[in-house]
Design a protein around this motif. Structure first.
Motif, PDB file in Angstrom:
ATOM      1  N   GLU A   1       0.831  -1.213   0.000  1.00 35.99           N
ATOM      2  CA  GLU A   1       0.000   0.000   0.000  1.00 35.99           C
ATOM      3  C   GLU A   1       0.862   1.259   0.000  1.00 35.99           C
ATOM      4  N   ARG A   2       1.908   1.190   0.785  1.00 35.24           N
ATOM      5  CA  ARG A   2       2.778   2.369   0.852  1.00 35.24           C
ATOM      6  C   ARG A   2       3.459   2.592  -0.500  1.00 35.24           C
ATOM      7  N   LEU A   3       3.882   1.525  -1.127  1.00 35.29           N
ATOM      8  CA  LEU A   3       4.489   1.635  -2.452  1.00 35.29           C
ATOM      9  C   LEU A   3       3.506   2.252  -3.435  1.00 35.29           C
ATOM     10  N   ARG A   4       2.292   1.742  -3.389  1.00 31.53           N
ATOM     11  CA  ARG A   4       1.276   2.243  -4.313  1.00 31.53           C
ATOM     12  C   ARG A   4       1.077   3.741  -4.087  1.00 31.53           C
ATOM     13  N   ASP A   5       0.947   4.110  -2.823  1.00 29.33           N
ATOM     14  CA  ASP A   5       0.649   5.506  -2.514  1.00 29.33           C
ATOM     15  C   ASP A   5       1.795   6.434  -2.918  1.00 29.33           C
ATOM     16  N   GLU A   6       3.035   5.942  -2.828  1.00 29.92           N
ATOM     17  CA  GLU A   6       4.149   6.842  -3.135  1.00 29.92           C
ATOM     18  C   GLU A   6       4.629   6.721  -4.568  1.00 29.92           C
ATOM     19  N   LEU A   7       4.469   5.533  -5.162  1.00 39.43           N
ATOM     20  CA  LEU A   7       4.976   5.372  -6.525  1.00 39.43           C
ATOM     21  C   LEU A   7       4.030   5.950  -7.568  1.00 39.43           C
ATOM     22  N   VAL A   8       2.735   5.893  -7.291  1.00 44.00           N
ATOM     23  CA  VAL A   8       1.790   6.423  -8.289  1.00 44.00           C
ATOM     24  C   VAL A   8       2.106   7.893  -8.612  1.00 44.00           C
ATOM     25  N   PRO A   9       2.236   8.771  -7.583  1.00 41.27           N
ATOM     26  CA  PRO A   9       2.607  10.155  -7.929  1.00 41.27           C
ATOM     27  C   PRO A   9       3.994  10.275  -8.564  1.00 41.27           C
TER      28      PRO A   9
ATOM     29  N   THR B   1       7.650   1.094 -12.750  1.00 39.00           N
ATOM     30  CA  THR B   1       6.238   0.769 -13.000  1.00 39.00           C
ATOM     31  C   THR B   1       5.955  -0.708 -12.730  1.00 39.00           C
ATOM     32  N   TYR B   2       7.000  -1.516 -12.754  1.00 42.72           N
ATOM     33  CA  TYR B   2       6.849  -2.956 -12.496  1.00 42.72           C
ATOM     34  C   TYR B   2       5.931  -3.235 -11.301  1.00 42.72           C
ATOM     35  N   HIS B   3       6.152  -2.486 -10.257  1.00 45.23           N
ATOM     36  CA  HIS B   3       5.431  -2.794  -9.018  1.00 45.23           C
ATOM     37  C   HIS B   3       3.939  -2.486  -9.101  1.00 45.23           C
ATOM     38  N   MET B   4       3.566  -1.599 -10.019  1.00 50.38           N
ATOM     39  CA  MET B   4       2.127  -1.346 -10.192  1.00 50.38           C
ATOM     40  C   MET B   4       1.452  -2.584 -10.786  1.00 50.38           C
ATOM     41  N   HIS B   5       2.144  -3.225 -11.724  1.00 46.94           N
ATOM     42  CA  HIS B   5       1.597  -4.462 -12.301  1.00 46.94           C
ATOM     43  C   HIS B   5       1.396  -5.523 -11.214  1.00 46.94           C
TER      44      HIS B   5
ATOM     45  N   TYR C   1      -3.597   3.554 -11.417  1.00 44.42           N
ATOM     46  CA  TYR C   1      -2.209   3.484 -10.935  1.00 44.42           C
ATOM     47  C   TYR C   1      -1.197   3.874 -12.004  1.00 44.42           C
ATOM     48  N   LEU C   2      -1.536   3.609 -13.268  1.00 44.01           N
ATOM     49  CA  LEU C   2      -0.541   3.819 -14.313  1.00 44.01           C
ATOM     50  C   LEU C   2      -1.008   4.804 -15.377  1.00 44.01           C
ATOM     51  N   GLY C   3      -2.272   5.198 -15.295  1.00 47.50           N
ATOM     52  CA  GLY C   3      -2.766   6.154 -16.283  1.00 47.50           C
ATOM     53  C   GLY C   3      -2.969   5.560 -17.665  1.00 47.50           C
ATOM     54  N   VAL C   4      -3.000   4.238 -17.751  1.00 48.04           N
ATOM     55  CA  VAL C   4      -3.288   3.597 -19.040  1.00 48.04           C
ATOM     56  C   VAL C   4      -4.388   2.570 -18.857  1.00 48.04           C
ATOM     57  N   ARG C   5      -5.142   2.352 -19.928  1.00 42.28           N
ATOM     58  CA  ARG C   5      -6.250   1.405 -19.823  1.00 42.28           C
ATOM     59  C   ARG C   5      -6.108   0.362 -20.930  1.00 42.28           C
ATOM     60  N   PRO C   6      -6.046  -0.942 -20.546  1.00 39.36           N
ATOM     61  CA  PRO C   6      -5.955  -1.993 -21.577  1.00 39.36           C
ATOM     62  C   PRO C   6      -7.142  -1.901 -22.534  1.00 39.36           C
ATOM     63  N   GLU C   7      -6.857  -2.137 -23.802  1.00 36.00           N
ATOM     64  CA  GLU C   7      -7.946  -2.122 -24.778  1.00 36.00           C
ATOM     65  C   GLU C   7      -8.677  -3.438 -24.833  1.00 36.00           C
ATOM     66  N   ASN C   8      -8.021  -4.476 -24.359  1.00 32.59           N
ATOM     67  CA  ASN C   8      -8.698  -5.782 -24.333  1.00 32.59           C
ATOM     68  C   ASN C   8      -8.082  -6.656 -23.242  1.00 32.59           C
TER      69      ASN C   8
END
Lengths: 499, 499
Positions: B175-183, B353-357, B389-396
C-alpha cells in the motif's frame, strides 16, 4: 478387454510404472551428469542418484508388489499379460533376494575399487588391484548365492545382463567363435594384403566431424524431435521411446572412430525409439536385455555402417567434410574394415579381433567367479590367452588385464553380451535379407526404410514381450546360432584379405 | 556435539534428505525439459515428474516423519537444530493437511486452465477463462481451509510462498508503495526529460549477445565450475550449492533485455551457490523463500546492474559487442533506466512501474480468494486499476488481465513476492553500503568481492536457519521496511527525470 483386466494386474502395473519412472529419472540424471552437468555438481548428484536408486529398490521389493504378483499369477491373464508378470516377477525376485546391506557393500567396495584400479592402471601393477578385486569377486559370489545357491554363481550373474539365452548357449557360441576366428585372424595376419589408411596423415576438426555425424544420423532417419547428439568421454545412448539421445566423441586424428561410434549408438537409440509408446513404463514398452540391445547397435555399426554400399553412399559426404582426403568409396570401405591383429586394447579393436578381447575376459571372469582361478593368477592367464588367441602378448598389466573399468564396477557377466549381440546382429540381418532380398542396392541409395520396418516389426515393437531366445527364433525362424556371424565374417574378411 | 544428537533428529534429517533429493531431481528433470529435452519427450517426462512429485509428497507426509517430528520436538536441541525442525515441520504439516485428492484435482484443473487460458488470451476474451478460474479459486479456498480454516484463505496461500513476513506486513508495504509510486510515476510521465534509446534502430545477433552475457557473468564472478548459461523461453535459475544454472533469452532488437535477465538470474544463482555445502539436503543448506530469493536477483539486477558505475564499467564491452552502437556510459545508464509509463505488460516493465503491475494483480487475487470480488468483475476492476495506478487502460483482456500465466497454474499469493523481494533488496543494499561504505567505486572497477562477502555472511550462509523477518533484521539491524526502496527510487528517478 481392459474392463476385464484383473485388479491385481492393474495394481501390479501401477506399482511397476513408478519403479520404471524412477529408473528413467536415474537415466536423465546420469545423462546430465555425463553431458551437461558442471564439474562441481558431483556431490549433490550422487546423493540424488542414491536416493532415487534406493527408492526404486524399495518400491520394486515392496510387499505390495509381491502380493500383486501372487494374485496376478493366479488370475486369468492374456499371453501378453503373462509376459508382463514374468518380467516384473523376475526383476522383483532378483532384487528381493539380495539383502540391501550386501548391495551397499558392493557399491562401497566398487567405489574403492575404482580408485584403486585407476592408480594400479597408472602404475601398470595388477598386484595393487588384486586385493580389492578378490573382495569384489567374493561379494558377487555371495550375491549370486542369495539369488540361487544351487547353481554356478557365474551363470547367475550372467543372467543379470542376459536373462534368457542361458550361459550354456553363450559358452557354446563363444567357444565356436574362438575356434573359428583364431585361425581366421591368423590368416589375416599372414595375408600380403594391407588395407589403406587414408586418414593417417591429417588431423580433422571436431566441428567437421560433428557435422558429418549429424548428417549421417539424419540420413539414417534418426528422429531429431525425439533425440539429440552430444559429446561425452565414452559414447552412450540414454532414453526411451519418447526421447532417446546419443553421444559420441571425436578423435582429431581418426574421424572413422567418431563415425563408427555414432552409428553404433544410433542402433541403440533406434531400438528404444521403436518401442511402443502406449506401453511406456511397462515391460511391453521396455527393451529386451543387453545382447538384444547390442544386436541392434552392431547391426547398424557393422552390417550397415561397415558395408561397401554404405561407403558408396556416403563417400562424397566424407570427402567434402575432410579437405585433402580424396579416397574413393572402395578405399574408404577397406579402411573402415582394417584388422588390427597386433592391437592389445579392446576399445581400439576392429570388428573381427574385438571378440577375442571379449572371450579372454569372459573365460577369466567365469573361472574367477566359479572359483576355478585365483585372483593372483589372472595376469599370467590373461597374457597367455592374448598370445594364444591374438598372437600378441601385453608388456604390462596396464595394456593387459587392467585396461577396462568394468570389474572395478563389480560387474561380472556383462562382457559376453557384447559378442552375443554381434552374433545376433548377423543372424537378424541375414533373416532380414532373406525376407526383403539383398539390401545392398537400398543401402547404396541411402534407403533404409525396409530394413527399419523389418526391425520394428520383428524386434522393437515387442518390447520385452518375448524371452530373448523366443524373440530371435520368431524373428529369424531358427534358434540363436553363431552360423551367420561366422559366415559373414569369413566371407567379408576372406574377400578383403584375399584369403 | 554430533555424538549427542538425539536419534529422532537424525532420523528426521535422513528422511528429509530423501525428500530434498527428490525435489532436486525434479529440478534437474524440469531444467532438462526446458533446456535440452527434445520436443517429443513430453509424455514420458510428465510421467517421470508425476512419479517423483508423488513420492516426494508421500515421503514428506509419512507417519515416520510425523513421529520423528514429535520426538525431535521433545528432545534437547541446539538453536540450529530447532530451526531445522521448525522448517521441516512447516513443510510436513502443510503437505499433510491437504488431501492428496484435492492436490490432484488442482493439478488436473490447472492443466485444463492452461489450455483455456491460451485460447482465451488468443481471443482476448476473459469470459472463456472465467469458469475455470472460478473453479481454481474455489479449489484454492478449499486448499487454504484444510491448512487453517480460521484465517483468511489468501493469507494462508500467501504463506506458501513467503511463510514468515506475514500478509499484514506485505499489505502495509504494498500500500505504501502504491501511494508513493503512483505520484512518482505521474511526475516521470509529466517530465520533459526523454531518456535515450541507443539500441532502437539496430538488430543484435544472438551470438554477440550471448558472448556479452557470458563476459558479464564472468565479471560478476559466476562460478562456471558450478554453473552454466543456456537459453530457454523464460529465463530461470535451477540448482543448488554444487550446481546452479541460469538461463536467459535473446531479443534481436533489444540487447538490454537479455543482459538484464542474465544479471537477474545471476543473483538467484549466486544465492544458491552461497548456501553451505555441508548442509546440502537440509533446511540449513536450502534457500529462504521467494521474497528473499527475489531480493538477491533484484539486488544484482537493479542496485548493481542498473547503476551508473556498473554501466561505466561495462560500456566498453557493450560498444565492442555491438557494432554501430557508440553510446557512452551515461547514455547506456540512462537507457537502462528508461521508465515505460504507458506500458501495459508486466514482463516489459521497467524497475519503477513494475510494481504497479504486481500490486494490481495482488489486490485482485486477494479479493478474489477472500470472496470480496466475483470472477466476472475481474476485467473491469483490472482495467480501472491500471487507469488509476498507471494512467493507461488496456484495450482488451489479452493485454489486460489475461497477460500472465500464473493464475492458470492455480497459483495465488505468489505475485507479491516479486515486489517484496525488490523492497528487501533495497534494504539489504543500503545495509551493505552502511557496513562497507559507498560501493560505487568498487562497482566501477568491476570489484564485487566486498558486496559478495557481505551477502554470503549476512544472507546466504544461513540457509533457512532464520525466519525471513529475523534474517532481514539480523542483516540490516532493523525490521523489514519499504523505506529504503522508496528512498532509492525517489532519488534515482528524481535525478534521471529532473523531478
Amino acid at each position: 478387454m481392459s474392463a476385464e483386466t484383473p485388479q491385481a494386474y492393474d495394481d501390479l502395473l501401477d506399482a511397476y510404472r513408478r519403479v520404471s519412472n524412477l529408473g528413467s529419472a536415474v537415466g536423465v540424471l546420469s545423462w546430465d551428469q555425463q553431458v551437461t552437468m558442471p564439474e562441481g555438481g558431483g556431490p549433490a548428484r550422487s546423493q540424488q542418484l542414491s536416493t532415487l536408486s534406493g527408492l526404486k529398490h524399495e518400491l520394486l521389493t515392496d510387499d505390495e508388489v509381491a502380493d500383486a504378483l501372487d494374485a496376478a499369477g493366479e488370475a486369468e491373464l492374456s499371453d501378453e499379460q503373462r509376459a508382463v508378470v514374468r518380467e516384473i516377477r523376475r526383476e522383483h525376485e532378483r532384487a528381493a533376494a539380495v539383502p540391501q546391506e550386501l548391495i551397499e557393500q558392493i557399491s562401497a567396495t566398487s567405489s574403492e575399487a575404482l580408485e584403486v584400479w585407476e592408480s594400479a592402471k597408472a602404475d601398470a601393477d595388477f598386484s595393487q588391484f588384486a586385493p580389492v578385486l578378490d573382495e569384489l569377486v567374493e561379494l558377487r559370489r555371495e550375491y549370486a548365492a542369495h539369488i540361487d545357491p544351487d547353481r554356478d554363481p557365474y551363470a547367475v550373474l550372467f543372467e543379470e545382463y542376459e536373462p534368457y539365452l542361458g550361459l550354456e548357449t553363450a559358452e557354446t557360441v563363444l567357444e565356436r567363435l574362438r575356434d573359428e576366428l583364431v585361425p581366421l585372424i591368423e590368416a589375416v595376419g599372414d595375408s600380403d594384403v594391407t588395407l589403406p589408411e587414408p586418414f593417417a596423415d591429417g588431423t580433422y576438426s571436431e566441428q567437421r566431424q560433428e557435422d558429418l555425424s549429424r548428417e549421417i544420423l539424419t540420413d539414417l532417419g534418426y528422429d531429431w524431435d525425439r533425440g539429440r547428439l552430444d559429446v561425452s568421454s565414452h559414447p552412450f545412448t540414454s532414453g526411451n521411446q519418447f526421447d532417446c539421445r546419443v553421444t559420441t566423441r571425436f578423435l582429431s586424428e581418426d574421424p572413422l572412430s567418431a563415425l563408427t561410434a555414432t552409428i553404433h549408438e544410433f542402433g541403440h537409440a533406434f531400438y528404444n525409439l521403436g518401442l511402443p509408446q502406449e506401453e511406456y513404463g511397462t515391460p511391453l514398452g521396455a527393451s529386451r536385455d543387453l545382447s538384444v540391445h547390442e544386436s541392434q547397435s552392431r547391426l547398424w555399426e557393422n552390417h550397415v555402417g561397415r558395408s561397401r554400399p554404405f561407403w558408396e553412399s556416403i563417400a562424397d559426404d566424407v570427402r567434402s567434410a575432410f579437405e585433402g582426403v580424396d579416397a574413393d568409396a572402395d578405399t574408404l570401405y577397406r579402411a573402415a574394415n582394417r584388422v588390427y591383429d597386433d592391437n592389445l586394447i579392446r576399445v581400439d579393436a576392429d570388428e573381427l579381433t574385438y571378440h577375442m578381447h571379449i572371450i579372454v575376459r569372459f573365460e577369466i571372469e567365469r573361472d574367477l567367479i566359479n572359483g576355478d582361478l585365483a585372483v593372483e593368477d589372472v595376469p599370467a592367464v590373461w597374457n597367455d590367452k592374448y598370445e594364444q588367441y591374438l598372437g600378441v602378448r601385453p608388456e604390462n598389466d596396464a595394456e593387459g588385464v587392467l585396461q577396462d573399468i568394468h570389474w572395478s564396477h563389480g560387474n561380472f557377466g556383462y562382457f559376453p553380451t557384447y559378442t552375443l549381440g554381434s552374433v545376433m546382429a548377423a543372424q537378424l540381418y541375414a533373416a532380414a535379407e532373406d525376407d526383403l532380398g539383398d539390401l545392398d542396392g537400398a543401402i547404396r541409395d541411402g534407403e533404409f526404410e525396409d530394413l527399419q520396418t523389418w526391425l520394428r516389426e520383428n524386434v522393437h515393437r515387442h518390447g520385452a514381450r518375448y524371452r530373448t531366445d523366443e524373440l530371435v527364433e520368431r524373428a529369424t525362424g531358427e534358434p540363436y546360432t553363431a552360423e551367420y556371424f561366422l559366415e559373414y565374417a569369413t566371407e567379408k574378411y576372406g574377400d578383403l584379405y584375399d584369403l
